[in-house]
Scaffold this motif. Sequence first.
Motif, PDB file in Angstrom:
ATOM      1  N   PHE A 152       0.832  -1.205   0.000  1.00 13.78           N
ATOM      2  CA  PHE A 152       0.000   0.000   0.000  1.00 13.78           C
ATOM      3  C   PHE A 152       0.873   1.264   0.000  1.00 13.78           C
ATOM      4  O   PHE A 152       0.553   2.256  -0.649  1.00 13.78           O
ATOM      5  CB  PHE A 152      -0.929   0.018   1.215  1.00 13.78           C
ATOM      6  CG  PHE A 152      -2.292  -0.543   0.944  1.00 13.78           C
ATOM      7  CD1 PHE A 152      -3.252   0.216   0.292  1.00 13.78           C
ATOM      8  CD2 PHE A 152      -2.627  -1.827   1.336  1.00 13.78           C
ATOM      9  CE1 PHE A 152      -4.516  -0.292   0.039  1.00 13.78           C
ATOM     10  CE2 PHE A 152      -3.882  -2.352   1.085  1.00 13.78           C
ATOM     11  CZ  PHE A 152      -4.831  -1.586   0.436  1.00 13.78           C
ATOM     12  N   MET A 153       1.977   1.209   0.729  1.00 13.98           N
ATOM     13  CA  MET A 153       2.867   2.366   0.791  1.00 13.98           C
ATOM     14  C   MET A 153       3.553   2.602  -0.554  1.00 13.98           C
ATOM     15  O   MET A 153       3.849   3.752  -0.915  1.00 13.98           O
ATOM     16  CB  MET A 153       3.926   2.158   1.884  1.00 13.98           C
ATOM     17  CG  MET A 153       3.353   2.198   3.289  1.00 13.98           C
ATOM     18  SD  MET A 153       4.585   1.794   4.556  1.00 13.98           S
ATOM     19  CE  MET A 153       5.734   3.149   4.344  1.00 13.98           C
ATOM     20  N   ILE A 154       3.792   1.511  -1.297  1.00 10.05           N
ATOM     21  CA  ILE A 154       4.462   1.641  -2.590  1.00 10.05           C
ATOM     22  C   ILE A 154       3.481   2.090  -3.668  1.00 10.05           C
ATOM     23  O   ILE A 154       3.746   3.012  -4.436  1.00 10.05           O
ATOM     24  CB  ILE A 154       5.132   0.315  -2.984  1.00 10.05           C
ATOM     25  CG1 ILE A 154       6.292   0.022  -2.030  1.00 10.05           C
ATOM     26  CG2 ILE A 154       5.630   0.335  -4.425  1.00 10.05           C
ATOM     27  CD1 ILE A 154       6.872  -1.379  -2.161  1.00 10.05           C
ATOM     28  N   ASN A 155       2.309   1.405  -3.736  1.00 10.19           N
ATOM     29  CA  ASN A 155       1.337   1.734  -4.772  1.00 10.19           C
ATOM     30  C   ASN A 155      -0.055   1.305  -4.331  1.00 10.19           C
ATOM     31  O   ASN A 155      -0.348   0.108  -4.270  1.00 10.19           O
ATOM     32  CB  ASN A 155       1.710   1.044  -6.085  1.00 10.19           C
ATOM     33  CG  ASN A 155       0.909   1.576  -7.260  1.00 10.19           C
ATOM     34  OD1 ASN A 155      -0.278   1.315  -7.378  1.00 10.19           O
ATOM     35  ND2 ASN A 155       1.566   2.327  -8.147  1.00 10.19           N
ATOM     36  N   ALA A 159      -2.186  -2.386  -4.652  1.00  4.26           N
ATOM     37  CA  ALA A 159      -2.511  -3.056  -3.393  1.00  4.26           C
ATOM     38  C   ALA A 159      -3.998  -3.370  -3.309  1.00  4.26           C
ATOM     39  O   ALA A 159      -4.414  -4.443  -2.856  1.00  4.26           O
ATOM     40  CB  ALA A 159      -2.089  -2.192  -2.215  1.00  4.26           C
ATOM     41  N   LEU A 160      -4.839  -2.428  -3.769  1.00  2.00           N
ATOM     42  CA  LEU A 160      -6.292  -2.654  -3.733  1.00  2.00           C
ATOM     43  C   LEU A 160      -6.685  -3.831  -4.615  1.00  2.00           C
ATOM     44  O   LEU A 160      -7.596  -4.599  -4.278  1.00  2.00           O
ATOM     45  CB  LEU A 160      -7.026  -1.387  -4.172  1.00  2.00           C
ATOM     46  CG  LEU A 160      -6.998  -0.220  -3.188  1.00  2.00           C
ATOM     47  CD1 LEU A 160      -7.606   1.032  -3.818  1.00  2.00           C
ATOM     48  CD2 LEU A 160      -7.727  -0.586  -1.899  1.00  2.00           C
ATOM     49  N   CYS A 161      -6.007  -3.972  -5.747  1.00  2.00           N
ATOM     50  CA  CYS A 161      -6.277  -5.123  -6.631  1.00  2.00           C
ATOM     51  C   CYS A 161      -5.957  -6.434  -5.928  1.00  2.00           C
ATOM     52  O   CYS A 161      -6.668  -7.430  -6.103  1.00  2.00           O
ATOM     53  CB  CYS A 161      -5.456  -4.991  -7.919  1.00  2.00           C
ATOM     54  SG  CYS A 161      -5.970  -3.617  -8.978  1.00  2.00           S
ATOM     55  N   MET A 162      -4.894  -6.440  -5.137  1.00  3.27           N
ATOM     56  CA  MET A 162      -4.495  -7.672  -4.441  1.00  3.27           C
ATOM     57  C   MET A 162      -5.414  -7.990  -3.263  1.00  3.27           C
ATOM     58  O   MET A 162      -5.586  -9.146  -2.894  1.00  3.27           O
ATOM     59  CB  MET A 162      -3.052  -7.550  -3.958  1.00  3.27           C
ATOM     60  CG  MET A 162      -2.044  -7.521  -5.106  1.00  3.27           C
ATOM     61  SD  MET A 162      -0.353  -7.579  -4.530  1.00  3.27           S
ATOM     62  CE  MET A 162       0.513  -7.840  -6.084  1.00  3.27           C
ATOM     63  N   VAL A 163      -6.002  -6.948  -2.675  1.00  2.46           N
ATOM     64  CA  VAL A 163      -6.894  -7.154  -1.520  1.00  2.46           C
ATOM     65  C   VAL A 163      -8.154  -7.907  -1.921  1.00  2.46           C
ATOM     66  O   VAL A 163      -8.831  -8.509  -1.070  1.00  2.46           O
ATOM     67  CB  VAL A 163      -7.232  -5.788  -0.882  1.00  2.46           C
ATOM     68  CG1 VAL A 163      -8.377  -5.910   0.118  1.00  2.46           C
ATOM     69  CG2 VAL A 163      -6.015  -5.208  -0.191  1.00  2.46           C
ATOM     70  N   ILE A 164      -8.470  -7.911  -3.200  1.00  5.84           N
ATOM     71  CA  ILE A 164      -9.682  -8.583  -3.682  1.00  5.84           C
ATOM     72  C   ILE A 164      -9.723 -10.053  -3.251  1.00  5.84           C
ATOM     73  O   ILE A 164     -10.799 -10.598  -2.964  1.00  5.84           O
ATOM     74  CB  ILE A 164      -9.771  -8.485  -5.225  1.00  5.84           C
ATOM     75  CG1 ILE A 164      -9.977  -7.030  -5.649  1.00  5.84           C
ATOM     76  CG2 ILE A 164     -10.899  -9.353  -5.769  1.00  5.84           C
ATOM     77  CD1 ILE A 164      -9.908  -6.805  -7.149  1.00  5.84           C
ATOM     78  N   VAL A 165      -8.557 -10.706  -3.169  1.00  5.48           N
ATOM     79  CA  VAL A 165      -8.533 -12.149  -2.861  1.00  5.48           C
ATOM     80  C   VAL A 165      -8.764 -12.426  -1.376  1.00  5.48           C
ATOM     81  O   VAL A 165      -9.054 -13.568  -1.000  1.00  5.48           O
ATOM     82  CB  VAL A 165      -7.194 -12.783  -3.293  1.00  5.48           C
ATOM     83  CG1 VAL A 165      -6.923 -12.524  -4.762  1.00  5.48           C
ATOM     84  CG2 VAL A 165      -6.041 -12.278  -2.439  1.00  5.48           C
ATOM     85  N   LEU A 166      -8.628 -11.426  -0.505  1.00  6.62           N
ATOM     86  CA  LEU A 166      -8.685 -11.685   0.939  1.00  6.62           C
ATOM     87  C   LEU A 166     -10.032 -12.223   1.410  1.00  6.62           C
ATOM     88  O   LEU A 166     -10.074 -13.173   2.200  1.00  6.62           O
ATOM     89  CB  LEU A 166      -8.327 -10.409   1.709  1.00  6.62           C
ATOM     90  CG  LEU A 166      -6.881  -9.913   1.537  1.00  6.62           C
ATOM     91  CD1 LEU A 166      -6.630  -8.716   2.440  1.00  6.62           C
ATOM     92  CD2 LEU A 166      -5.894 -11.023   1.850  1.00  6.62           C
ATOM     93  N   PRO A 167     -11.185 -11.664   0.992  1.00  6.78           N
ATOM     94  CA  PRO A 167     -12.467 -12.252   1.445  1.00  6.78           C
ATOM     95  C   PRO A 167     -12.612 -13.719   1.034  1.00  6.78           C
ATOM     96  O   PRO A 167     -13.113 -14.539   1.818  1.00  6.78           O
ATOM     97  CB  PRO A 167     -13.512 -11.365   0.761  1.00  6.78           C
ATOM     98  CG  PRO A 167     -12.816 -10.084   0.494  1.00  6.78           C
ATOM     99  CD  PRO A 167     -11.402 -10.444   0.196  1.00  6.78           C
ATOM    100  N   LEU A 168     -12.172 -14.043  -0.180  1.00 10.83           N
ATOM    101  CA  LEU A 168     -12.246 -15.441  -0.623  1.00 10.83           C
ATOM    102  C   LEU A 168     -11.373 -16.337   0.243  1.00 10.83           C
ATOM    103  O   LEU A 168     -11.771 -17.448   0.608  1.00 10.83           O
ATOM    104  CB  LEU A 168     -11.811 -15.529  -2.089  1.00 10.83           C
ATOM    105  CG  LEU A 168     -12.723 -14.845  -3.115  1.00 10.83           C
ATOM    106  CD1 LEU A 168     -12.077 -14.878  -4.497  1.00 10.83           C
ATOM    107  CD2 LEU A 168     -14.087 -15.524  -3.152  1.00 10.83           C
TER     108      LEU A 168
END
Length: 573
Positions: A152-155, A159-168
Amino acid sequence: MTPMKWFYSFLKQYKWRMFWGMVLVTILVASALASPYISKIIVDDVIVAEHYDLLMPMIGLLIGLVILKGICRVSSQILFETSSQGVIYKMRDKVYRKLLQEDFAFYNKNRTGDLMSRQTGDMDAIRHFIAYVIYIIYENVLYFILALVMIFMINVPLALCMVIVLPLAAITTYMQAKSVKPAFKNCRNAFSSLNAFVQENISGNRVVKAFAKEDYEIEKFSVENDKYREAELNASRIWKRFVPIFELLSYALNILLMLIGGIMVIKKQMTMGDLVAVNGYLWMLTTPLRMAGWWINDVQRFTTSVEKIYDTYSAEPDIKKPKHPVERKKLSGNVTFQNVSYSADDEDILHNINFDVKQGETIGIIGTTGAGKSTIMNLLCRFFDTTQGEVLVDGINVKDMDMYQLRDNIGIAMQDVFLFSDTIEGNIAYGKPECSFEKVQEVAKMADADSFIEGLPDGYDTIVGERGVGLSGGQKQRISLARALLKDPSILILDDTTSAVDMETESYIQKQLENINHTCTIFIIAYRISSIMKADQIFVLDKGEIIERGTHEELIKKNGYYATVYRHQFPEQ
């Protein structure tokens, strides 16, 4: 107390060691997090911006971080491993001590193999959890959270695109945890059953061979083995459903990084160093996702094992110690049964037993199989408690006496002879291990065991097996008798002790018993009239009641059950 609170009572003794282990893991994670950021600096500032003077300091810093991580890894593992061994040592010791306090009823209900599984496989599952699972989950949770923060600090968009997998990932983790717990409970039950079966058959191998039932037992083993295999396969089918999902999610992160990150670098929305750094953090996201299913399995194995061990530990014996026991280091040996009845599993075993035995008397007990002869002695030793009535020793109810002092004053040669894996001398001296060899030999002579012991290759130093392997039934009985005599007890119980010896040996043993301390009260349970005919009193039991009592001569005159047995055994009389 819940099983987990009971477990924590052991773990908290090592809380500071575990705390410093966690601190080292935290430093390890921080060191690992710094490495991708240094790689970013090398790419952007050294390679792209051509600030080559930064190269050696950055490489030196990377080498230092590697050394730091190595030190933290080794040190933390030592702390966790020593903590696990300490917890298991104390837990195993406490459980074993509790097992020794359990009564006959407990061991009648629980198979030996099941209890062995608690002390072996289940304990090892707990050790594995403390030594490995705790820190590896903590480490990877830190990796996942902090790596996500760094990304998140870098980009932020990447980071938001990667967070998509967390609920699954969270939903999958919950579903697996819910499914796998009963499966692992079945695994532990199946393993215990298999272990119990193997232990039973190894102990009873002589019977198996005597009846040529090897094939039959192999078939039974195959059934137990199949049950265990099926239980393990059922558990594996659960993680087989979920692990691919975790793998898919981890690969999805790689694809997102390559596609979206690559496009952002091309569009100058992030630097190449940023992409390298995010790629360095990526394994910190994918590894927890890949391994989550396995760690859930380990956690469920751990919780199941703790519950099973605690169930064994928390089982309360039926025979309770008195709160304020009457202490008698040396008993006289007066025994009284007052209106004693005993029932077990809704079956009446003894009914209204009354007798009074004075110090130094010899009592013979005879009767049909299942008449309750051994039960009377079990009540006297307080292996069981009476359903009604009182058992008194020296006028004191055995329920009010210190249990260990009571039994320490009783020498018993049991019907089922058990010899430990020890020397013959060690087996005889079991009740008084500090006694001299001369005393051991003296009681062995009284039991007519000295002659055959001396004939063995190593004499009294001969090692006998768990159940006295290598000795005949009569030899084991004589060692058991010598073991009981060595205690110099106030009350001596001989439960069918001479059934496997010849008449000459029995006669010799009886003469020796007549010469022992005349203050010792002796109970002889036998099927042979010759074993009890010189007793001061003889009790004849049938269906849990004393149907005849008196001396040998008095019972012969009554012409009842005792007289009938006597004529069968001595037809020439």
